[in-house]
Design a protein around this motif. Structure first.
Motif, short mmCIF file in Angstrom:
data_model
loop_
_atom_site.label_atom_id
_atom_site.label_comp_id
_atom_site.label_asym_id
_atom_site.label_seq_id
_atom_site.Cartn_x
_atom_site.Cartn_y
_atom_site.Cartn_z
N ILE A 31 18.75 24.16 110.80
CA ILE A 31 18.00 23.54 109.70
C ILE A 31 19.02 22.92 108.75
O ILE A 31 20.02 23.55 108.41
N THR A 32 18.77 21.68 108.35
CA THR A 32 19.60 21.02 107.34
C THR A 32 18.75 20.72 106.12
O THR A 32 17.56 20.44 106.22
N ARG A 33 19.38 20.78 104.98
CA ARG A 33 18.74 20.42 103.71
C ARG A 33 19.76 19.64 102.91
O ARG A 33 20.95 19.97 102.91
N GLY A 34 19.30 18.59 102.25
CA GLY A 34 20.22 17.80 101.47
C GLY A 34 19.52 16.75 100.64
O GLY A 34 18.32 16.83 100.39
N PHE A 80 15.63 16.30 101.47
CA PHE A 80 15.02 16.42 102.79
C PHE A 80 15.30 17.81 103.34
O PHE A 80 16.26 18.48 102.94
N THR A 81 14.46 18.23 104.25
CA THR A 81 14.65 19.43 105.05
C THR A 81 14.30 19.05 106.47
O THR A 81 13.22 18.51 106.72
N THR A 82 15.21 19.29 107.41
CA THR A 82 14.99 18.89 108.80
C THR A 82 15.33 20.06 109.72
O THR A 82 16.38 20.69 109.55
N ILE A 83 14.45 20.33 110.67
CA ILE A 83 14.69 21.37 111.67
C ILE A 83 15.08 20.66 112.96
O ILE A 83 14.39 19.75 113.43
N TRP A 84 16.21 21.07 113.53
CA TRP A 84 16.80 20.46 114.71
C TRP A 84 16.76 21.41 115.89
O TRP A 84 17.02 22.60 115.74
N GLN A 85 16.49 20.88 117.09
CA GLN A 85 16.48 21.68 118.32
C GLN A 85 17.48 21.10 119.31
O GLN A 85 17.49 19.89 119.56
N ARG A 86 18.31 22.00 119.86
CA ARG A 86 19.26 21.56 120.90
C ARG A 86 18.48 21.20 122.15
O ARG A 86 17.59 21.92 122.59
N GLN A 87 18.82 20.07 122.74
CA GLN A 87 18.14 19.59 123.94
C GLN A 87 18.82 20.16 125.18
O GLN A 87 19.97 20.58 125.15
#
Length: 181
Positions: A56-59, A71-78
């Motif tokens: 999760i990134t926030r900035g 923003f807040t973004t949730i990332w998934q490794r492919q």
């Protein structure tokens, strides 16, 4: 390539975003023409699951024509062997404007979940009727999150990181409903 092109290319097929209601990102983004200049953004905080399957990134972001927000973004490794060879795509993105910009940190803060076994589901109460609620978790359950949208359009996102013996709340954001009129 352009702001919305970049969003489309980095979004997972089932990614969701809030505009302000929850929408399937690929459907919403395919209708958007790129603005002349893209927003600028900077991560301030990063939280990762122990196994690296989710982060999760926030900035902060700044609009090309003025304005700023977060923003807040949730990332998934492919999956490895895919077109990006194990890179990350976002699965949930949300943010909002701010009257004052977020103060930039001296350094990006990062925290990885503890790898000691035992992470189970975060204890939670079921949402009241009429609330659009969704939960997610890393494959090892060391990073978990919930998102909610209320009937008035307000929304929230919370996340928890495993510390080896329990979960630490790392994110608890609430966005008010957009003004009517």
């Amino acid at each position: 390539k352009g702001q919305w092109t970049a969003f489309r290319e980095t979004a997972a097929p089932d990614a969701e975003m809030f505009v302000p209601q929850r929408v399937r990102a690929q459907d919403w983004l395919k209708k958007r023409a790129n603005p002349p200049a893209a927003v600028r953004w900077q991560p301030h905080e990063v939280w990762m699951s122990c196994d690296g399957s989710f982060g999760i990134t926030r900035g902060a972001w700044q609009g090309a024509g003025g304005g700023n927000g977060y923003f807040t973004t949730i990332w998934q490794r492919q999956e490895k062997g895919g077109s990006k060879g194990g890179g990350y795509k976002w699965v949930l993105d949300q943010g909002d404007g701010l009257a004052q910009p977020l103060a930039p940190p001296e350094m990006i803060a990062g925290k990885v979940a503890d790898c000691r076994p035992g992470a189970g589901p975060v204890p939670a109460s079921p949402p009241p009727p009429g609330i659009d609620a969704k939960d997610g978790a890393s494959a090892d359950r060391t990073l978990q999150w919930s998102s909610w949208v209320w009937p008035d359009g307000s929304r929230a996102i919370s996340a928890w990181l495993w510390n080896g013996t329990g979960f630490d709340p790392v994110l608890n954001l609430r966005v008010a409903a957009a003004p009517v009129g």
